[in-house]
Design a protein around this motif. Structure first.
Motif, PDB file in Angstrom:
ATOM      1  N   THR A 143       0.851  -1.191   0.000  1.00 11.62           N
ATOM      2  CA  THR A 143       0.000   0.000   0.000  1.00 11.62           C
ATOM      3  C   THR A 143       0.884   1.237   0.000  1.00 11.62           C
ATOM      4  O   THR A 143       2.111   1.163   0.170  1.00 11.62           O
ATOM      5  N   LEU A 145       0.033   3.607   2.272  1.00 17.23           N
ATOM      6  CA  LEU A 145      -0.371   4.199   3.544  1.00 17.23           C
ATOM      7  C   LEU A 145       0.850   4.735   4.285  1.00 17.23           C
ATOM      8  O   LEU A 145       1.953   4.174   4.185  1.00 17.23           O
ATOM      9  N   ARG A 371     -10.314  10.472   6.637  1.00 14.76           N
ATOM     10  CA  ARG A 371      -9.148   9.880   5.982  1.00 14.76           C
ATOM     11  C   ARG A 371      -8.609   8.708   6.816  1.00 14.76           C
ATOM     12  O   ARG A 371      -8.187   7.680   6.274  1.00 14.76           O
ATOM     13  N   LEU A 372      -8.645   8.853   8.130  1.00 20.73           N
ATOM     14  CA  LEU A 372      -8.243   7.760   9.020  1.00 20.73           C
ATOM     15  C   LEU A 372      -9.137   6.540   8.804  1.00 20.73           C
ATOM     16  O   LEU A 372      -8.653   5.392   8.745  1.00 20.73           O
ATOM     17  N   GLU A 374     -10.718   5.769   6.060  1.00 14.83           N
ATOM     18  CA  GLU A 374     -10.365   5.188   4.761  1.00 14.83           C
ATOM     19  C   GLU A 374      -9.100   4.327   4.890  1.00 14.83           C
ATOM     20  O   GLU A 374      -9.013   3.221   4.347  1.00 14.83           O
ATOM     21  N   HIS A 375      -8.097   4.867   5.597  1.00 12.32           N
ATOM     22  CA  HIS A 375      -6.847   4.124   5.780  1.00 12.32           C
ATOM     23  C   HIS A 375      -7.116   2.773   6.461  1.00 12.32           C
ATOM     24  O   HIS A 375      -6.594   1.738   6.025  1.00 12.32           O
ATOM     25  N   THR A 376      -7.875   2.807   7.519  1.00  9.17           N
ATOM     26  CA  THR A 376      -8.051   1.583   8.307  1.00  9.17           C
ATOM     27  C   THR A 376      -8.922   0.568   7.572  1.00  9.17           C
ATOM     28  O   THR A 376      -8.698  -0.640   7.702  1.00  9.17           O
ATOM     29  N   ARG A 378      -8.854   0.150   4.386  1.00 10.37           N
ATOM     30  CA  ARG A 378      -7.924  -0.454   3.436  1.00 10.37           C
ATOM     31  C   ARG A 378      -7.096  -1.546   4.122  1.00 10.37           C
ATOM     32  O   ARG A 378      -6.782  -2.575   3.502  1.00 10.37           O
ATOM     33  N   TRP A 391      -2.649   4.405  15.641  1.00  6.82           N
ATOM     34  CA  TRP A 391      -2.295   5.505  14.737  1.00  6.82           C
ATOM     35  C   TRP A 391      -1.811   6.703  15.536  1.00  6.82           C
ATOM     36  O   TRP A 391      -2.063   6.822  16.740  1.00  6.82           O
ATOM     37  N   VAL A 401       0.301   5.197  10.523  1.00  4.41           N
ATOM     38  CA  VAL A 401      -0.092   3.895  11.077  1.00  4.41           C
ATOM     39  C   VAL A 401       1.131   3.303  11.766  1.00  4.41           C
ATOM     40  O   VAL A 401       2.208   3.203  11.164  1.00  4.41           O
TER      41      VAL A 401
END
Length: 823
Positions: A143, A145, A371-372, A374-376, A378, A391, A401
């Protein structure tokens, strides 16, 4: 056995049978001691295997080695008693012991370079990186990230450090002493092991590699975070919060920080957690992550699927679940260690991540929060399971992360597992652990550090959720805390163990009364007075054993299974021994046989073994070691109780032959020898092979009594020296069902405890010991034992209910009073 030993044996047999008999008796006495020790070791291993005792794997290996050493000695004693008859027994022992060793030995540690490598290369060294580093490396590789840069100090570095300082024997010596039921001893042993780590020297070549990595990451004076990434961490067992992290570390102090993280492997909570999961110390070597510190504005945890139920949400969100974000200002340590309540936000798991609930003081701006999310999400897609993500957000609202692992448990069931208890409510707060309903006795202990011994079934009422609570996990029914969060490490561990936890329970320390019975509803977050009638007792279980402890199950048939059951059967022979228990049983039975057959053939040395003629229908043979019989017994083919001089034997016989006991004496009138003669050689019930026996001196007695399907062993010294006097008693077996045998053991335990014996039971075996006392007191206790043996010989066949024990105890006390008042 050597030729020299055989030659001595034959010489004694021909020219000094008295010496041979004395040597044989001494070997028999040692055989009995070793037999007892072997059975204790087997019982200890069974306790661990069946989950009744939590022990470190070092203890399992040590117990197996001790069993092997004592069993080898047991066989040697039998061989010295009959040198030409058991020459191949050691070969069968060696084969079985080899299989046991293979099953319980942890594979040797891998000590190979590289000892330090970049995080991006962790997948190339899976066995050396630990779960935390492997997860982060996969995120970096697959990723885009945001992750802080990091270096991995490999698990092989830990092994190298341990071996270079010769710490393994010292660590194992302490690990095998651990008892989770003794927190004070656990803490003391943990301190010793941590000190061993901290005072040991890091090999210079490895220290240089670690220091170079730290200098690169800490360029410009940047401080570092040193975090655990132990092998097995964030795997089947999470080890959440069990190990220490070192924050704000200067590059020059990196080796000491590494040692502190490694030392945390031996903290009480980490030891207890690992042991309860059945993992060996060598299976969980410590890899370490080194990464630059983030200038944190806030930090926290995200559960990509919140384990808590949210029944008031719209149907789509109930169906898909919600994402829960927890945050605290600054670094996240206060959140994960349970000392601080978190700011909480709930978001939809669906695209766009609609904010469902968020307080105005939540420290993450809305765009950054989404956005957090979305990251998690993923990360959940990457790993294929809901994630627990740690995080950090820096002062410029940039996210990083720092950890991702599978959530321990997720309650996705749309149905309620149970209804609310119909009891008065004491308080309502936030559920943080397992969705379970349980009851227990409240123990109000404000500070976690003050927890010492806790009885099983405790509902702990405390101020916050410290990770140290993990070390008493197997004692707890539930936890109620004034502070803490679902995102704390202990809450994560509690869900692993199915333990209800309630947090943010303001006033619980004052509202809940110490010692009261309360019920905790882990689904709704409520605490109630009393216990529902329909609520079953909480079953105290640990997670499914992992790693080394799984192998114990494979080894136990070679250790404890008893295949040789009938000493008269054709298969009661060394070649049919399949376990260590078989070898112990074989050696014991043949040792008893050797004593009686030798004495029967010899007329010199000690007095021969002779049958006791008595109205009590017991087949018993007595072997006089020294002054155990009066001179009146000389020359008699059979002896009577009046010939007994041995103080302990006479005291025991006084109780055994009490007129308060009704024996089926009609069996004595049957001519068993003649029946044996006409029945084609079937062994006589009066044969020494089936009889009870006693070895006597004036003040010593060792007796093995066979009554029906159970046997008893009494070993005692009763003389003028009070300090040396003792009674050891073992009772095992029976013809009733297992629950009936347990009822009989409960009765025996009650009687013995009442009269000063210390008693332990394991399965259908009871062990008791009476401490040093005057000979007068020891004689009274032996008379009690004699009466007890007579009264309990068939008791297990008639016991079906627990209340019958009370009746039996009252009747026995009446008999004992009559016995003691008999003139």
């Amino acid at each position: 056995m050597s030729f020299r030993e055989l030659f001595l044996h034959w010489t004694y047999q021909a020219f000094a049978p008295g010496t041979l008999l004395r040597n044989k008796y001494n070997a028999f006495k040692e055989l009995l001691r070793l037999d007892d020790r072997c059975l204790e070791l087997i019982a200890d291993l069974e306790e661990i295997h069946y989950g009744r005792e939590h022990a470190d794997w070092a203890r399992v290996e040590w117990l197996c080695e001790e069993l092997g050493r004592n069993l080898r000695g047991l066989i040697e004693q039998l061989q010295s008693m009959g040198p030409t008859r058991y020459m191949d027994l050691q070969d069968y022992f060696s084969k079985i012991h080899f299989y046991v060793r293979m099953a319980v030995t942890v594979p040797e540690s891998e000590i190979t370079p590289p000892f330090v490598f970049p995080l991006e290369e962790a997948h190339l060294h899976e066995n050396q990186s630990g779960g935390k580093a492997l997860h982060l490396a996969r995120i970096a590789r697959e990723t885009d990230l945001p992750l802080p840069p990091a270096m991995v100090v490999a698990a092989s570095t830990y092994h190298y450090f341990i071996e270079a300082n010769e710490l393994r024997p010292q660590l194992d010596a302490r690990l095998r002493q651990i008892r989770l039921t003794d927190p004070a001893e656990l803490a003391a042993l943990a301190d010793e092991m941590q000190l061993l780590i901290q005072e040991a020297d890091m090999p210079e070549a490895i220290a240089n590699e670690i220091e170079i990595a730290a200098m690169e990451l800490g360029a410009g004076g940047r401080l570092l975070a040193v975090r655990s990434s132990a092998v097995a961490e964030d795997g089947e067992a999470s080890f959440a919060g069990q190990y220490a992290s070192q924050l704000n570390v200067a590059a020059a102090d990196i080796v000491e920080a590494w040692k502190n993280v490694v030392a945390s492997k031996y903290a009480p909570r980490a030891l207890a957690y690992r042991i309860m999961h059945g993992l060996a110390d060598a299976e969980t070597p410590m890899a370490v992550l080194i990464m630059p510190m983030v200038d944190a504005a806030c930090a926290g945890v995200v559960y990509t699927r919140d384990p808590e139920r949210h029944d008031n949400l719209p149907a789509p969100d109930r169906e898909h679940g919600v994402l829960a974000a927890y945050a605290v200002e600054g670094l996240g340590e206060a959140l994960v260690d349970g000392s601080e309540a978190a700011h909480t936000a709930l978001l939809s798991r669906r695209p766009q991540h609609r904010i469902i609930a968020r307080k105005d003081d939540f420290p993450v701006p809305v765009p950054t929060l989404k956005r957090l999310a979305e990251h998690t999400m993923r990360l959940e897609a990457l790993f294929g399971a809901p994630q627990d993500v740690e995080w950090v957000m820096d002062t410029r609202n940039r996210l990083y992360v720092v950890q991702s692992r599978a959530i321990s448990t997720v309650d996705a069931s749309p149905e309620e597992p149970f209804g609310p208890p119909d009891l008065p409510a004491l308080l309502s707060a936030t559920p943080a652990g397992a969705a379970a309903l349980t009851a227990g006795t409240a123990q109000v202990i404000p500070q976690c550090s003050d927890i010492q011994n806790l009885p099983r079934g405790t509902v702990l009422v405390t101020r916050n959720l410290g990770p140290a609570l993990s070390r008493v996990m197997d004692r707890l029914a539930a936890v109620v805390a004034e502070r803490g969060s679902r995102a704390s490490h202990f809450a994560s561990v509690a869900r692993e163990f199915g333990l209800p936890v309630i947090v943010e329970a303001e006033g619980c320390l004052d509202t809940i009364q110490h010692g009261s019975t309360i019920t905790v509803d882990g689904l709704r977050g409520t605490v109630h007075t009393g216990k529902p009638d329909s609520l079953p007792e909480k079953t105290f279980v640990t997670p499914r054993p992992l790693g080394a402890m799984r192998r114990l199950g494979a080894a136990m048939p070679r250790i404890a299974k008893l295949n040789l059951t009938d000493p008269l059967a054709d298969n009661f022979a060394p070649e049919f021994c399949r376990s260590m228990h078989d070898l112990v049983r074989f050696a014991h039975e043949r040792g008893v046989e050797e004593m009686f057959t030798l004495v029967g053939r010899s007329g010199r040395g000690l007095a021969g073994a002779r049958k006791l003629r008595t109205e009590v229908p017991i087949s018993m043979y007595l072997l006089n070691l020294e002054n155990g019989l009066f001179h009146s017994a000389a020359g008699k083919p059979e002896i009577t109780p009046d010939d007994i001089r041995s103080v302990p034997m006479w005291a025991l016989w006084f109780g055994l032959s009490s007129d308060r006991v009704q024996w089926p004496t009609h069996l004595r009138h049957m001519d068993w020898q003649e029946m044996d003669r006409i029945s084609g050689g079937i062994i006589s019930p009066d044969s020494p092979q089936l009889a009870s026996y006693a070895v006597l001196s004036l003040t010593y007695m060792h007796m093995m009594m066979r009554l029906g399907y159970h046997f008893s062993i009494i070993d005692t010294l009763c003389g003028p020296d009070d300090r040396q006097n003792y009674i050891k008693f073992r009772f095992k077996g029976g013809g009733g069902r297992p629950e009936q045998r347990v009822l009989r053991l409960t009765f025996i335990e009650r009687i013995l405890t009442r009269f000063g014996f210390s008693v332990t039971t394991r399965g259908d075996m009871l062990d008791a010991r009476h401490p040093a006392e005057t000979d007068a007191v020891i004689q009274k206790r032996l008379a009690l034992l004699g009466l007890l043996l007579a009264r309990t010989r068939m008791m297990d066949m008639g016991l079906t209910r627990h209340d019958q024990i009370d009746e039996a105890e009252q009747a026995f006390m009446l008999d004992l009073d009559a016995l003691e008042n008999r003139e």
